[in-house]
Design a protein around this motif. Sequence first.
Motif: not given
Length: 295
Positions: A269, A273, A276-277
């Motif tokens: 996770e 995250k 994606e950033e």
Amino acid sequence: MKKLFFYMILMLVSVQIQAQKDFQGMAVYESKTQAPKFEGMRGNRDITPEMQKNMEERMKKMLEKTFILNFDKSASIYKEEEKLEAPGQQNGMRIMFGSLTGGGGTFYKDVKTKSYTVDKEFMGKEFLVVDSLPKLDWKLEQETKQIGGYNCFKATAVKQASKTDFRNFRPKNNDDKKEETKKTSGDTKTNFTDNFEIPKEIIVTAWYTPEIPVNQGPENYWGLPGLILEINDGTTTILCSKIVLNAKEKVEIKPSKKGKVISQKDYDETVIKKMEEFREMNRGRAGGPPPPMGR
């Protein structure tokens, strides 16, 4: 006479037990992954054909690795062979994907407790992933072949594709690309990750040898009645190139202890995250350094 015979049998059993206890082996694996094509970059005016070719060649080298597996009857450590790199090779892309392609730490497996520990460095932060070994439902086949002089048997299984392993990325088909283009029609440039997707499941083919009766293999693969000498999942092939059994010098087989302890789920996770950033920060740019990890 009976006492002497009994004593000899006892000594023989003791020697065999000790030999099993001291048993250790080493296997060298060559890992190769089909490098993705950067076709999505062709519409980007900032990316020349030479730059695209250079990126693909660098990616190909990043996806060719050598690993060492040291194992005994119940545990193993699997680690990428250290290589000297030329100055300037630690760029943003390598930092971003280095630990997402099967390397980046010491993978410890304990098949007795069915657990694993692996230390990973992601974007400058150290993690210690501790979790249960994934159990695959292996189907034992009758097909055989030889690898390095060892008789091997085929086994197949279906497993969930990890979203944090870049080797699982597959090119999108033309319809998917057209749909994505509609959604991002306002963008003048495209991030290369927009052209890939991750399948839900992948078929794994393994070749194992009962001649080395240990429940071990490369990476997190295990659970077969013999050492796994080859693994293929469609894009990545891990092939054993050398085996040494019971060398004079023993290797200490134990888990790493460095890094923040975290479960595989929580680690995934965290990585997703940050990816994606990274994707959003680099949308409309050719590349650049990844965002720093939070404390």
